[in-house]
Design a protein around this motif. Structure first.
Motif, PDB file in Angstrom:
ATOM      1  N   TYR A 367     -35.949   1.677   4.305  1.00  0.00           N
ATOM      2  CA  TYR A 367     -37.039   1.788   5.267  1.00  0.00           C
ATOM      3  C   TYR A 367     -36.526   2.418   6.554  1.00  0.00           C
ATOM      4  O   TYR A 367     -35.323   2.502   6.804  1.00  0.00           O
ATOM      5  N   PHE A 368     -37.468   2.890   7.371  1.00  0.00           N
ATOM      6  CA  PHE A 368     -37.133   3.309   8.726  1.00  0.00           C
ATOM      7  C   PHE A 368     -38.100   2.624   9.675  1.00  0.00           C
ATOM      8  O   PHE A 368     -39.105   2.040   9.245  1.00  0.00           O
ATOM      9  N   VAL A 369     -37.757   2.653  10.966  1.00  0.00           N
ATOM     10  CA  VAL A 369     -38.590   1.970  11.949  1.00  0.00           C
ATOM     11  C   VAL A 369     -39.162   2.966  12.947  1.00  0.00           C
ATOM     12  O   VAL A 369     -38.645   4.077  13.129  1.00  0.00           O
ATOM     13  N   ARG A 370     -40.230   2.562  13.595  1.00  0.00           N
ATOM     14  CA  ARG A 370     -40.789   3.279  14.738  1.00  0.00           C
ATOM     15  C   ARG A 370     -41.007   2.259  15.832  1.00  0.00           C
ATOM     16  O   ARG A 370     -41.786   1.317  15.671  1.00  0.00           O
ATOM     17  N   GLY A 371     -40.312   2.424  16.937  1.00  0.00           N
ATOM     18  CA  GLY A 371     -40.518   1.543  18.077  1.00  0.00           C
ATOM     19  C   GLY A 371     -41.802   1.912  18.803  1.00  0.00           C
ATOM     20  O   GLY A 371     -42.130   3.089  18.945  1.00  0.00           O
ATOM     21  N   ARG A 372     -42.516   0.908  19.273  1.00  0.00           N
ATOM     22  CA  ARG A 372     -43.749   1.168  20.012  1.00  0.00           C
ATOM     23  C   ARG A 372     -43.852   0.189  21.179  1.00  0.00           C
ATOM     24  O   ARG A 372     -43.298  -0.927  21.128  1.00  0.00           O
ATOM     25  N   VAL A 373     -44.553   0.593  22.211  1.00  0.00           N
ATOM     26  CA  VAL A 373     -44.814  -0.290  23.349  1.00  0.00           C
ATOM     27  C   VAL A 373     -45.914  -1.263  22.940  1.00  0.00           C
ATOM     28  O   VAL A 373     -47.051  -0.866  22.699  1.00  0.00           O
ATOM     29  N   GLU A 374     -45.566  -2.536  22.866  1.00  0.00           N
ATOM     30  CA  GLU A 374     -46.513  -3.559  22.431  1.00  0.00           C
ATOM     31  C   GLU A 374     -47.355  -4.085  23.587  1.00  0.00           C
ATOM     32  O   GLU A 374     -48.521  -4.413  23.414  1.00  0.00           O
ATOM     33  N   ASP A 375     -46.747  -4.148  24.783  1.00  0.00           N
ATOM     34  CA  ASP A 375     -47.482  -4.653  25.937  1.00  0.00           C
ATOM     35  C   ASP A 375     -46.820  -4.166  27.217  1.00  0.00           C
ATOM     36  O   ASP A 375     -45.615  -3.875  27.247  1.00  0.00           O
ATOM     37  N   ILE A 376     -47.629  -4.073  28.261  1.00  0.00           N
ATOM     38  CA  ILE A 376     -47.164  -3.662  29.589  1.00  0.00           C
ATOM     39  C   ILE A 376     -47.833  -4.568  30.609  1.00  0.00           C
ATOM     40  O   ILE A 376     -49.018  -4.885  30.477  1.00  0.00           O
ATOM     41  N   GLY A 377     -47.091  -4.989  31.628  1.00  0.00           N
ATOM     42  CA  GLY A 377     -47.708  -5.778  32.681  1.00  0.00           C
ATOM     43  C   GLY A 377     -46.836  -6.944  33.111  1.00  0.00           C
ATOM     44  O   GLY A 377     -45.611  -6.905  32.999  1.00  0.00           O
ATOM     45  N   VAL A 492     -19.023   2.638  21.663  1.00  0.00           N
ATOM     46  CA  VAL A 492     -19.958   3.046  20.614  1.00  0.00           C
ATOM     47  C   VAL A 492     -20.577   1.823  19.959  1.00  0.00           C
ATOM     48  O   VAL A 492     -19.901   0.875  19.592  1.00  0.00           O
ATOM     49  N   ASN A 493     -21.893   1.854  19.860  1.00  0.00           N
ATOM     50  CA  ASN A 493     -22.646   0.707  19.397  1.00  0.00           C
ATOM     51  C   ASN A 493     -22.923   0.841  17.899  1.00  0.00           C
ATOM     52  O   ASN A 493     -23.538   1.814  17.469  1.00  0.00           O
ATOM     53  N   TYR A 494     -22.455  -0.133  17.144  1.00  0.00           N
ATOM     54  CA  TYR A 494     -22.630  -0.077  15.696  1.00  0.00           C
ATOM     55  C   TYR A 494     -23.785  -0.963  15.235  1.00  0.00           C
ATOM     56  O   TYR A 494     -23.699  -1.658  14.234  1.00  0.00           O
ATOM     57  N   LEU A 495     -24.868  -0.916  15.976  1.00  0.00           N
ATOM     58  CA  LEU A 495     -26.084  -1.582  15.541  1.00  0.00           C
ATOM     59  C   LEU A 495     -26.553  -0.979  14.212  1.00  0.00           C
ATOM     60  O   LEU A 495     -26.209   0.148  13.858  1.00  0.00           O
ATOM     61  N   THR A 496     -27.355  -1.750  13.498  1.00  0.00           N
ATOM     62  CA  THR A 496     -27.937  -1.234  12.268  1.00  0.00           C
ATOM     63  C   THR A 496     -29.202  -0.468  12.618  1.00  0.00           C
ATOM     64  O   THR A 496     -30.300  -1.022  12.690  1.00  0.00           O
ATOM     65  N   PHE A 497     -29.060   0.815  12.903  1.00  0.00           N
ATOM     66  CA  PHE A 497     -30.221   1.645  13.198  1.00  0.00           C
ATOM     67  C   PHE A 497     -30.892   2.054  11.892  1.00  0.00           C
ATOM     68  O   PHE A 497     -30.229   2.325  10.893  1.00  0.00           O
ATOM     69  N   LYS A 498     -32.205   2.097  11.924  1.00  0.00           N
ATOM     70  CA  LYS A 498     -32.982   2.489  10.751  1.00  0.00           C
ATOM     71  C   LYS A 498     -33.895   3.640  11.153  1.00  0.00           C
ATOM     72  O   LYS A 498     -35.018   3.433  11.634  1.00  0.00           O
ATOM     73  N   ASN A 499     -33.430   4.856  10.986  1.00  0.00           N
ATOM     74  CA  ASN A 499     -34.151   6.043  11.441  1.00  0.00           C
ATOM     75  C   ASN A 499     -34.316   7.041  10.304  1.00  0.00           C
ATOM     76  O   ASN A 499     -33.721   6.894   9.229  1.00  0.00           O
ATOM     77  N   ARG A 500     -35.116   8.064  10.543  1.00  0.00           N
ATOM     78  CA  ARG A 500     -35.310   9.122   9.556  1.00  0.00           C
ATOM     79  C   ARG A 500     -35.368  10.474  10.263  1.00  0.00           C
ATOM     80  O   ARG A 500     -35.648  10.560  11.459  1.00  0.00           O
ATOM     81  N   VAL A 501     -35.109  11.516   9.488  1.00  0.00           N
ATOM     82  CA  VAL A 501     -35.237  12.867  10.012  1.00  0.00           C
ATOM     83  C   VAL A 501     -36.727  13.194  10.169  1.00  0.00           C
ATOM     84  O   VAL A 501     -37.526  12.982   9.253  1.00  0.00           O
ATOM     85  N   HIS A 502     -37.083  13.715  11.318  1.00  0.00           N
ATOM     86  CA  HIS A 502     -38.494  14.047  11.597  1.00  0.00           C
ATOM     87  C   HIS A 502     -38.825  15.435  11.051  1.00  0.00           C
ATOM     88  O   HIS A 502     -37.992  16.312  11.018  1.00  0.00           O
TER      89      HIS A 502
END
Length: 502
Positions: A367-377, A492-502
């Motif tokens: 899978y890959f992820v998409r970050g989104r702004v869930e709330d502001i304020g 260097v941060n070795y987080l588990t990133f889940k991305n895809r080529v756009h």
């Protein structure tokens, strides 16, 4: 049972604040528990190695079930087929008089307990490991019926609903679906005295009054709208008190109750009304455990512990009133919360909080992820798996590199991180890859084959999350990359990133 205690060097765990019920402790002088070390050892030994990612398929468990059938310890029956023709199995263990039913993955994208059941199958088939008397106890007292994957069509595409787009957990009353009707028929045939309804819940629930994610949520479902407590539901509550007792030793203050509103269409509610003391187990979130392998272990432990207590009758020592001590889920958790960030313009100042969540899109077994702004304020009550106080920092737009790389393998994580620290969040790549799966990557930078890639130009509700937090001197302090928070002051941060080529 005394010999069992000697054989296993069993440590009886203190009751963690629970009091015995009106039943005398002497009535359960043989009651025992494995301590945490022993549980851990058992799970390490019997964990099914073929299942290690959440997005396994029906073919994966089908092949495992065929192996278990050959071992002839568990009775394996194909009890039906899904809408799309995939086999649905029931595995049975024991020759006792007490019927227990456990069913998992009626929602195809909720696989954590399914993995734990296969660990349990391996355990029940074990031998010569010093715990044979526990297996004998379960075998002689119980007849345990497991349905490890009720919704194989949903599991195939990692989807909640079945192939007819129906939520199986809302089909107990009507039995419209072949899978729901099958579970209902098995319940009427088996007439279980105990039931375990195994699910996954949102990773964004938190324990009220804390910043802790709810790792395991439990529930004794209501059997009527008034949510009355009879002997059947009380038994489920007592089992849950016992589960919570051991979970607090693993995940203190990370257990909650699921919503107990009566659902006349729900299977848990109906099993309770059909006379089975039914426990809902919901696998939630735990930081650093994206594939839920630690939560899988907890499922194995609390299910095995509960089966032992049912076989002994020792769960009756728990006071059902302590079930009410477990708080209900709250829903204030996000992947990232940024506080006090300046995002205004020269003409209109704005300092605000931002809450971010990452959505998953399945591709095959990954899978890959998409970050989104869930709330502001004004979000002081919102909490994050990762948080930062951005006081004195402001929004900085990310840049797109003018360079081009050949493919994903042409860029190392160190090179990607170096670009990220320079203010670049995207770079062009010549080829996406031959398959959809080959376009997935774990680099902290966006790769794109399109003519243009747009980073986040402003903070918008539901918008993208590709920007920086910088100070007044122009220094970049944090990257908010696709919903991940990265501290740029660290190596260097070795987080588990889940991305895809756009």
């Amino acid at each position: 049972m005394k010999s069992l205690l000697v054989l296993l060097a069993i440590t009886v765990i203190a009751s963690c604040g629970t009091r015995p019920s009106s039943t005398s402790d002497s009535d359960f002088s043989k009651a025992m528990k494995l301590d945490t070390t022993q549980f851990n050892t058992l799970h390490e030994k019997y964990k099914e190695p073929a299942l290690f990612y959440r997005r396994f398929k029906h073919s994966d468990i089908d092949s495992l079930i065929k192996v278990h059938a050959q071992n002839k310890v568990l009775l394996v029956d194909q009890i039906g087929k899904s809408v799309q023709g995939r086999s649905i199995y029931e595995l049975t263990y024991g020759e006792g008089d007490i019927n227990v039913m456990l069913w998992s993955q009626m929602h195809g994208d909720e696989p954590t307990a399914t993995m734990a059941l296969f660990d349990l199958f391996n355990y029940l088939e074990g031998k010569d490991d010093g715990v044979s008397e526990i297996r004998d106890l379960l075998k002689n007292k119980l007849r345990i019926h497991f349905i490890p994957m009720l919704n194989p069509d949903g599991a195939e595409i990692y989807n909640r609903r079945n192939a007819q787009s129906i939520d199986l957990n809302r089909d107990a009353r009507a039995g419209q679906t072949v899978e729901g009707a099958l579970l209902k028929a098995r319940a009427k045939t088996i007439v279980p005295r105990y039931g375990f309804n195994l699910h996954d819940q949102s990773i964004y629930y938190n324990v009220p009054g804390t910043k802790n994610p709810v790792t395991i949520s439990l529930l004794a479902p209501a059997y009527n709208e008034a949510r009355e407590i009879n002997d059947i539901r009380e038994g489920a509550m007592q089992l849950i008190v016992g589960m919570n007792e051991i979970l607090q030793q693993y995940i203190p203050d990370a257990v909650a109750k699921y919503d107990d509103t009566y659902t006349p269409r729900g299977f848990g509610d109906n099993f309770q009304s059909w006379g089975a003391s039914t426990v809902l187990i919901e696998s939630g979130g735990l930081k650093g455990d994206p594939e839920k392998q630690e939560i899988r272990r907890l499922n194995f432990i609390i299910i095995l512990n509960a089966l032992i207590q049912i076989a002994e009758g020792s769960y009756k020592r728990y006071e059902a009133a302590h079930y009410e001590d477990i708080p209900f889920n709250a829903s204030l958790l996000h992947d990232v919360v940024i506080r006090n960030l300046s995002v205004g313009t020269d003409s209109i100042a704005l300092k605000t909080d931002i809450a971010i969540r990452r959505g998953e899109t399945t591709i095959g077994r990954d899978y890959f992820v998409r970050g989104r702004v869930e709330d502001i304020g004004d979000l002081p009550e919102s909490i994050g798996y990762d948080e930062v106080d951005a006081e004195g920092l402001h929004f900085v737009a990310a840049k797109v590199s003018n360079d081009v790389v050949n493919d994903i393998s042409s860029l190392t994580i160190e090179q990607a991180y170096a670009l990220l620290k320079q203010g670049f969040m995207a770079i062009s790549v010549k080829t996406r890859g031959a398959t959809k799966e080959s376009s997935l990557h774990g680099l902290p930078i966006h790769l794109f084959t399109q003519k243009q890639f747009f980073t986040t130009s402003s903070i918008d509700l539901g918008g993208t999350t590709n920007f920086y937090l910088g100070d007044s001197s122009g220094n970049l302090k944090y990257a908010v990359f696709n919903g991940y928070l990265i501290d740029l002051s660290k190596d260097v941060n070795y987080l588990t990133f889940k991305n895809r080529v756009h």
